[in-house]
Motif scaffolding. Structure first.
Motif, PDB file in Angstrom:
ATOM      1  N   TYR A 153       0.749  17.187   0.421  1.00 46.96           N
ATOM      2  CA  TYR A 153       1.755  16.431   0.260  1.00 46.96           C
ATOM      3  C   TYR A 153       1.877  17.519  -1.201  1.00 46.96           C
ATOM      4  CZ  TYR A 153       1.403  13.040   3.182  1.00 46.96           C
ATOM      5  OH  TYR A 153       1.606  11.433   4.660  1.00 46.96           O
TER       6      TYR A 153
ATOM      7  N   HIS B  21      -6.913  10.910   4.037  1.00 49.60           N
ATOM      8  CA  HIS B  21      -6.732   9.239   3.436  1.00 49.60           C
ATOM      9  C   HIS B  21      -7.403   8.849   3.779  1.00 49.60           C
ATOM     10  CE1 HIS B  21      -2.454  11.338   5.942  1.00 49.60           C
ATOM     11  NE2 HIS B  21      -2.187  10.381   5.262  1.00 49.60           N
TER      12      HIS B  21
ATOM     13  N   ILE C  36       0.854   4.692  -2.797  1.00 55.49           N
ATOM     14  CA  ILE C  36       0.145   5.761  -1.938  1.00 55.49           C
ATOM     15  C   ILE C  36       1.168   5.839  -0.603  1.00 55.49           C
ATOM     16  CG2 ILE C  36      -1.149   5.557   0.131  1.00 55.49           C
ATOM     17  CD1 ILE C  36      -2.654   3.394  -0.982  1.00 55.49           C
ATOM     18  N   LEU C  37       1.259   7.753  -0.868  1.00 64.02           N
ATOM     19  CA  LEU C  37       1.810   8.298  -0.205  1.00 64.02           C
ATOM     20  C   LEU C  37       1.257   8.839   1.429  1.00 64.02           C
ATOM     21  CD1 LEU C  37       3.648  10.592  -1.469  1.00 64.02           C
ATOM     22  CD2 LEU C  37       4.476   8.635  -0.420  1.00 64.02           C
ATOM     23  N   SER C  38       1.536   8.591   2.481  1.00 61.84           N
ATOM     24  CA  SER C  38       0.115   8.392   3.348  1.00 61.84           C
ATOM     25  C   SER C  38       1.667   8.856   5.092  1.00 61.84           C
ATOM     26  CB  SER C  38      -0.469   7.594   3.932  1.00 61.84           C
ATOM     27  OG  SER C  38       1.076   6.647   4.918  1.00 61.84           O
ATOM     28  N   SER C  39       1.340   9.801   5.986  1.00 65.43           N
ATOM     29  CA  SER C  39       2.175  10.107   7.114  1.00 65.43           C
ATOM     30  C   SER C  39       2.100   8.982   7.996  1.00 65.43           C
ATOM     31  CB  SER C  39       0.936  10.465   8.073  1.00 65.43           C
ATOM     32  OG  SER C  39      -0.220  10.119   8.816  1.00 65.43           O
TER      33      SER C  39
ATOM     34  N   ALA D  46       6.511   4.747  -4.886  1.00 65.41           N
ATOM     35  CA  ALA D  46       6.192   6.798  -5.300  1.00 65.41           C
ATOM     36  C   ALA D  46       7.401   6.774  -6.125  1.00 65.41           C
ATOM     37  CB  ALA D  46       5.733   7.410  -3.500  1.00 65.41           C
TER      38      ALA D  46
ATOM     39  N   ARG E 197       7.161   5.617  -0.066  1.00 63.00           N
ATOM     40  CA  ARG E 197       8.093   5.990  -0.614  1.00 63.00           C
ATOM     41  C   ARG E 197       8.688   5.783  -2.214  1.00 63.00           C
ATOM     42  NH1 ARG E 197      10.290  10.837   3.640  1.00 63.00           N
ATOM     43  NH2 ARG E 197      11.620  11.104   1.472  1.00 63.00           N
TER      44      ARG E 197
ATOM     45  N   CYS F  82      -2.299  10.303  -2.362  1.00 64.01           N
ATOM     46  CA  CYS F  82      -1.171  11.367  -1.576  1.00 64.01           C
ATOM     47  C   CYS F  82      -3.028  11.864  -1.131  1.00 64.01           C
ATOM     48  CB  CYS F  82      -0.421  11.637  -1.425  1.00 64.01           C
ATOM     49  SG  CYS F  82      -0.100  13.046  -2.362  1.00 64.01           S
TER      50      CYS F  82
ATOM     51  N   GLY G 249      -4.227  13.176  -5.646  1.00 65.12           N
ATOM     52  CA  GLY G 249      -4.592  14.143  -4.118  1.00 65.12           C
ATOM     53  C   GLY G 249      -6.333  13.658  -3.295  1.00 65.12           C
TER      54      GLY G 249
ATOM     55  N   TYR H 131      -0.188  12.328 -10.179  1.00 60.60           N
ATOM     56  CA  TYR H 131      -0.159  12.559  -8.843  1.00 60.60           C
ATOM     57  C   TYR H 131      -1.978  12.672  -8.211  1.00 60.60           C
ATOM     58  CZ  TYR H 131       4.257  12.744  -7.878  1.00 60.60           C
ATOM     59  OH  TYR H 131       5.724  12.236  -7.786  1.00 60.60           O
TER      60      TYR H 131
END
Length: 949
Positions: free
Chosen positions: A429, A313, A335-338, A417, A414, A425, A309, A307
């Motif tokens: 997160y 973004h 990629i985890l994003s809003s 991931a 998601r 991310c 971080g 992960y």
């Protein structure tokens, strides 16, 4: 034969002395650390960027192994590298040959007559980890074809020129050159000739991952830290995966049960390339057991996910660009994003709120982009790749495909991931337990990298701190009361929650408050310790027994909510449940009360009841369980502020769960607080030197101005006209001496505006604006984009020559602001950074004062004293601003610290290592002449470099 060897040695020695003499006679030198020279024989043009070099895959792959020496913490580290000329791989498109330039012998090695490389040394660039007690470099100079045996004396430097046996007219495929290094026993590929600090970063990363330990890595901005982090951790991941794959193969040969083998397949999936150097010993190291036993095979660990971080973004985009340059494109990434960045709904609403509303079982709307028919469209890498998603992708690419396929990119990311090797991310997160649970991130035994982590202590405290507003509590209570009627069978559950929340609301209402000095409308109670707050809770129906009942009921209500959402997606009927806003209130209340009722953490909190005016007061007064009818309005509202004093409350459990946590930043100095504040051990600590040569930087303390008036930027002194006028004259000298962009940082907006008002009332301001266009950092972040656009435009327009006397721009900003921490200034955008004073926080701020007292009271827990903590926070903010003007190895700039307190050795030692090593001590004020001389030398070198290329 001896005579021949002596003759060769004499020739080499003579060549070295001649080369040395030439270097000494040259007026300027190129920066060998930043580039290799690649020449095109047809066009006669040369390029200095290593990324532009190519090689043909039709040739036997060549290893470009380079050597380094000295400890990474030695301030002379870069100096030793300065004496080495780079080696260049060049392809001549006509002759199809691979040639190499011969590296010169280092000056320091010319007089080491008896030094011989060990015949057993590896042909790799060696960065060994054989000694667990040391993180030092060892080296073995070598550069030769991978499949060619090394003959003769080990001091010989082979020169290869090999026919590629290809037709003259066949085109050459072009791919990026990759350098290989042997670091801590692993082969690491990196697309550039690694700086010493990059080698050190990769070494520490591999050590931490191998030993399941944490790292604290400071590498100056512009030193290639991100690339080193990626290459180091992905090289380790390759090696670890290969070791697990070997155990999987061993399990299959031993005819283990099918379900066990399938588990291994799940762990080892992903098509990882094998590492031929993995031995049985390595496998035993990873598994912790002998691989010959079926019992041990069953204990093979899973392959950790990485992960990565970042703070924002936008920074994820930069990290992905670095990943594209590497040779680790086979790694599966996500990629985890809003939702604000990935939701494809066309709306002006807040997209997070819209998404929650659509999946609210009470409303039964649903989303057309996430249904049973399309949610699997991008849920696997094979499906995503078939629709055009590359192996390395960014958020915009996924969103574009999502729009084209009419499927939700947010939930697709998601899904990806879950099966990715590396996940990028924003690091809240990772840090925030609530977000982790919402995103369903399992960080157990995973590798976590937090880049730009200099503010990690503050972030952890913020995450563990909670505010409970009276209107939000009342809305949640009303909603639960409605559910007691609509779900009669669950009356006890929702009535228990309602009663507990109403008791807390009553506590907020009846507590007496006092006005806050200097704030006419705000009021506050005294600050209570956790123990004192617990006693007050006991008096208002919030005792331990009541909390236990609330906790059980709350878990039931949340489970009902989650179950209803699943049933909604399956198109089943659902009962009324709590709304998403009430769910958040209940979850935060569960966390806060668990902390306060915990013997371990009760005294890690301070609390007060605070009253202030808000613009979104929203209290439902009618008899409805859904609060959407309320209309926001301006009104005073009370809130319970629960402030966490111990960031370890959040960070320590995370570090205990993860395999390894790597904190990295260009500014971690001073590092003394991290272990004590985060309650976490960091066995691997690095403070790397800068890649920029010393003569590219002019760093000094400005203790007085041209009128010899002392400059001490304390609060009282900055209020005087004498200080303000003298500072204005210093700033004018800098503006008239340094072209292009200048950044000037102040402790606060009020101080900055006070200086501006004084300068505008005298002649200083008019003189400054004749040579620089002046910009100021706005308070609102949304206004900064336009300011930066105009600033950069001015720099671009004046880069080649002044425009109407304007030689560039001056940007006035504040410490801890967006300019100081979140913006990249390259080349002419910042040729000088001026810092005014030391940015100590306002000690009268209740939060700061409470934290200082907390540290003093808990000194027995190995915390720094309150005053030490207070000082370190100030210097960390200062050091972050100092790095704005130096972004890469060829960069140059002046760093001016305006405050006589930097003449004190104890303050100088708190500055970053690179500033200390480049520090210029001055006895008299001669800033204008010194800066002009410094700029002239930099300009001459830039011209010489352009002529040489």
């Amino acid at each position: 034969m001896i005579v021949i060897y002596c003759a060769i040695f004499a020739v080499l020695l003579g060549y070295g002395f001649i080369k040395l003499l030439i270097l000494q006679l040259l007026p300027t030198t190129t920066n060998n650390k930043s580039s290799l020279t690649s020449c095109n024989s047809q066009g006669g043009k040369c390029q200095s960027d290593i990324r532009s070099q190519i090689y043909s895959p039709t040739v036997s792959e060549y290893n470009l192994y380079k050597y380094i020496s000295s400890d990474e913490t030695d301030s002379s580290f870069d100096d030793k590298m300065d004496d080495e000329l780079p080696m260049t791989a060049v392809i001549n498109k006509n002759k199809r040959t691979l040639s190499s330039t011969v590296p010169t012998v280092r000056k320091s090695a010319l007089f080491k007559w008896n030094e011989q490389p060990s015949p057993h040394k590896s042909s790799y660039s060696v960065f060994d980890d054989s000694d667990d007690s040391s993180d030092e470099f060892t080296y073995s100079p070598s550069w030769y074809p991978k499949n060619k045996k090394r003959k003769g004396n080990h001091n010989e430097i082979p020169i290869s020129k090999i026919d590629m046996n290809q037709k003259e007219e066949s085109p050459l495929p072009q791919i990026n050159l990759q350098y290989k290094y042997l670091i801590a026993g692993l082969t690491v590929k990196i697309p550039v000739k690694a700086y010493p600090c990059q080698m050190a970063v990769m070494h520490k990363v591999i050590q931490g991952c191998n030993k399941e330990e944490n790292c604290l890595l400071e590498s100056p901005t512009g030193s290639g830290k991100t690339l080193a982090l990626l290459c180091g951790v992905l090289a380790w991941h390759d090696h670890y995966t290969a070791a697990i794959q070997k155990q999987l193969d061993a399990a299959r040969t031993q005819n283990l049960p099918t379900d066990t083998a399938e588990l291994f397949d799940t762990n080892a999936k992903g098509g990882h390339e094998s590492c031929s150097g993995t031995s049985v010993t390595d496998i035993e190291h990873y598994a912790g057991e002998s691989s010959s036993s079926s019992t041990a095979i069953k204990k093979i660990p899973h392959i950790p996910k990485i992960y990565y971080g970042t703070r924002t973004h936008k920074q994820i985009e930069q990290v992905v660009k670095e990943l594209r340059k590497t040779d680790y494109k086979h790694k599966k990434m996500a990629i985890l994003s809003s939702r604000e960045h990935t939701c494809i709904q066309e709306t002006t609403k807040n997209k997070t709120e819209l998404c929650n509303e659509m999946f609210d079982p009470n409303k039964r709307k649903g989303c057309p982009f996430y249904s049973d028919s399309n949610k699997k469209t991008l849920s696997s890498f094979s499906a995503a790749e078939s629709r055009g998603l590359g192996s390395i992708w960014d958020i915009e690419e996924l969103v574009a495909i999502g729009k084209n396929e009419e499927t939700c990119p947010y939930f697709a990311a998601r899904s990806l991931a879950d099966i990715a090797d590396i996940v990028f991310c924003p690091y809240n997160y990772i840090i925030d337990p609530y977000i982790r649970e919402t995103m369903q991130l399992d960080l157990h035994n995973q590798v976590i990298i937090l880049d730009e982590a200099h503010n990690i202590e503050d972030i952890c405290r913020d995450v563990a701190s909670v505010n409970f507003r009276y209107d939000s509590l009342q809305n949640a209570a009303l909603e639960c009361e409605a559910l007691t009627k609509q779900r009669a069978s669950d009356f006890d559950t929702y009535n228990t929650i309602k009663s507990y929340i109403q008791n807390l609301s009553s506590f907020l209402e009846i507590t007496s408050l006092e006005p806050i000095p200097g704030k006419l409308e705000d009021q506050s109670s005294p600050y209570w310790t956790g123990s004192e707050l617990l006693e007050l809770f006991n008096l208002h129906g919030l005792c331990q027994a009541a909390y236990s009942d609330f906790f059980v009921a709350a878990k039931t209500a949340i489970a009902d909510c989650n179950r209803a959402k699943e049933n909604l997606r399956a198109q089943k009927s659902v009962k009324p449940i709590i709304s998403s806003s009430t769910k958040v209130v209940i979850e935060q209340l569960m966390f806060a009360m668990r902390m306060i009722n915990s013997k371990e953490h009760v005294n890690d909190y301070r609390a007060c009841i605070f009253q202030t005016k808000v613009k979104d007061f929203n209290l439902v007064t009618d008899d409805t369980w859904y609060p959407a009818r309320g209309s926001p309005r301006i009104q005073n509202v009370r809130m319970l502020k629960l402030l966490c004093m111990n960031p370890g409350v959040i960070f320590a459990p995370l570090s205990e769960s993860a395999r390894s946590i790597i904190l990295a930043s260009g500014t971690l100095t001073p590092t003394a607080t991290f272990e004590s504040e985060l309650r976490t051990k960091f066995p691997h600590v690095l403070n790397a030197a800068h890649v920029i040569p010393k003569d590219h930087v002019y760093a000094t303390c400005v203790s007085s101005g041209p009128n010899n008036l002392p400059l001490k930027a304390t609060y009282n002194c900055t209020q005087t006209w004498s200080f303000q006028d003298e500072l204005g004259r210093v700033l004018l000298d800098v503006c008239e001496s340094v072209p292009h962009g200048i950044l000037c940082f102040f402790s606060s907006y009020s101080m900055m505006n006070m200086q501006l008002e004084r300068w505008q009332s005298n002649n200083v301001w008019n003189k400054i604006t004749r040579v620089k266009k002046v910009f100021t950092e706005p308070r609102l972040a949304r206004q900064l984009t336009s300011v930066m656009t105009e600033y950069r435009k001015t720099i671009e327009e004046t880069s080649h020559e002044p425009q109407a006397g304007i030689t560039g721009a001056l940007l006035l900003a504040v410490f801890r602001g967006k300019v100081a921490e979140g913006i990249d200034f390259r080349d002419n955008e910042a040729r000088c950074v001026i810092t005014v004073g030391i940015p100590y926080a306002v000690l009268k701020d209740p939060v700061v004062a409470t934290k200082v007292k907390y540290n003093d009271k808990n000194a027995s827990k190995n915390l720094l004293s309150g005053s030490d903590w207070y000082t370190i926070q100030a210097f960390r903010a200062l050091n972050q601003a100092l790095g704005r003007c130096l972004r890469h190895a060829n960069d140059w700039g002046a760093v001016l610290l305006v405050d006589e307190r930097f003449l004190l050795s104890q303050n100088e030692r708190k500055l970053p290592k690179w500033v200390q090593t480049m520090w210029v001590k001055r006895s008299v004020y001669n800033l204008r002449e010194e800066l002009r001389d410094f700029v002239a030398r930099q300009k001459m070198r830039d011209v010489a470099n352009k002529l040489n290329t």
